[in-house]
Design an enzyme around this catalytic site. Sequence first.
Site, PDB file in Angstrom:
ATOM      1  N   CYS A  89      -9.375  -9.818  -0.843  1.00 47.08           N
ATOM      2  CA  CYS A  89      -8.537 -10.704  -0.041  1.00 47.08           C
ATOM      3  C   CYS A  89      -9.139 -11.029   1.318  1.00 47.08           C
ATOM      4  O   CYS A  89      -8.722 -11.989   1.956  1.00 47.08           O
ATOM      5  CB  CYS A  89      -7.149 -10.095   0.148  1.00 47.08           C
ATOM      6  SG  CYS A  89      -7.126  -8.665   1.233  1.00 47.08           S
ATOM      7  N   GLY A 117       4.457 -13.974  -7.441  1.00 46.11           N
ATOM      8  CA  GLY A 117       3.225 -13.496  -8.059  1.00 46.11           C
ATOM      9  C   GLY A 117       3.408 -12.122  -8.670  1.00 46.11           C
ATOM     10  O   GLY A 117       4.256 -11.319  -8.228  1.00 46.11           O
ATOM     11  N   ARG A 123      -2.441  -8.819  -7.997  1.00 48.90           N
ATOM     12  CA  ARG A 123      -3.085  -7.677  -7.376  1.00 48.90           C
ATOM     13  C   ARG A 123      -2.203  -6.911  -6.397  1.00 48.90           C
ATOM     14  O   ARG A 123      -2.261  -5.695  -6.333  1.00 48.90           O
ATOM     15  CB  ARG A 123      -4.381  -8.206  -6.722  1.00 48.90           C
ATOM     16  CG  ARG A 123      -4.545  -7.962  -5.304  1.00 48.90           C
ATOM     17  CD  ARG A 123      -5.819  -8.544  -4.709  1.00 48.90           C
ATOM     18  NE  ARG A 123      -6.717  -9.196  -5.643  1.00 48.90           N
ATOM     19  CZ  ARG A 123      -7.597 -10.108  -5.270  1.00 48.90           C
ATOM     20  NH1 ARG A 123      -7.665 -10.470  -4.019  1.00 48.90           N
ATOM     21  NH2 ARG A 123      -8.393 -10.660  -6.138  1.00 48.90           N
TER      22      ARG A 123
END
Length: 422
Positions: free
Chosen positions: A46, A187, A190
């Site tokens: 990220c 989402g 991750r």
Amino acid sequence: MLLCYSANHRTTGFDELGRLERGADGVIARLADCDLIAGSVVLSTCNRFEAYLEVPDGTSAQAREATLAAIGASADMPVDEVHGAGALLVGDAVVEHVFAVASGLESIVVGEGEIAGQVRRALESARSRGTVTRELERVFQRASRASRGVQSRTALSQAGRSVVRLALDLAEGRITDWAQTRVLLVGTGRYAGASLAALRARGVRTVQVFSRTGRAAGFAASHGIAAATDLESAVADSDLIVACSVAPQVILDAATVASARRRPAALPRRLIIDLGLPRNVDPSVAQLPDVELLDLETIGAHAEVPELAETAQARALVDEAVADYRRASAEDAVTPALVALRRHVFDVLDGEIAWARRRGDSSPQTEAALRHLAGVLLHTPSVRARELAAQGRADDFGDAISALFGLSARSCPVTDIHRAVS
């Protein structure tokens, strides 16, 4: 020779990092097809995009150009922009960098725990593609070992916080009562599980999840939360939104948030946390009334540095691990020449013993004594070889045995390297 292209939160903006991450698969494929590159490991997280490479000696300039071109083509960025967005590291600097990265010393939140696993998974992915060389394998293995040493011997991992936890810490002042807060996760990738765990640790009870790919129902069932099927309705019903998708485009735009606000039963205020890279949330939502946005740039600007003593101790441990790696690499550099010398001496000895046997002049005791003598005579050159290697003078030892005995380390078969002894 090792090379590394590194773009991270310190060298470029998150928009550029998002473009690089979107092109990661293309970069991997192009590097694998490049004749100038012997091996590669790509780390994409990220807040960083990095390509670690091994290239033949003497080709670093061409390999760097090929790497920048591969990244630019995959991320749809001009080569000059790619170059400006990151840094190119060579040789020992690559080793120092990956050791520090794996130990959490280069993260937005110093000491954060996720990066060690991300480094490990990058290596595993490269293994599965067959792009890992012996040297890259060793560098990444030792980087992981250094990370474990920092974790076990310092309190840095306790002081360091994940990006998720830091984001919620920053949100703390905007939340009146976590137990009454209605949360929407956008989402299921991750950070979704980590975000949910961190929210629950703060006392959050009401959570729903939305996924543009239809995975919300499965995630919700496995985590005991509700699945949302309509994004606008879910936004209207939430006062905290945590966007943590790996989607390659914006999921939550200003029009959706504005429309959600106008719904009759919509909650009056909302805080949006965007953990996505690329961005999950259009930055213009921050211009809407009663909407506040915390994105990765904002989170990075507020990241607190843990106790300086812990950071200093961690860096000292990383420096020590790098020095150990260099010593091991130096010994590897001199090993072929050392093996060539030992093979020469023992081949001569074996020939003399065989000749003596044919004459009937040999006994087991004599042969053992001769082999012991050869070992004693080779001990000092072996020690000296490693001393020279530690000084960066491995070639001096190779030149010496070439001048004295006419030996070449290049003639030593790779399968014989294990025969070198101290």
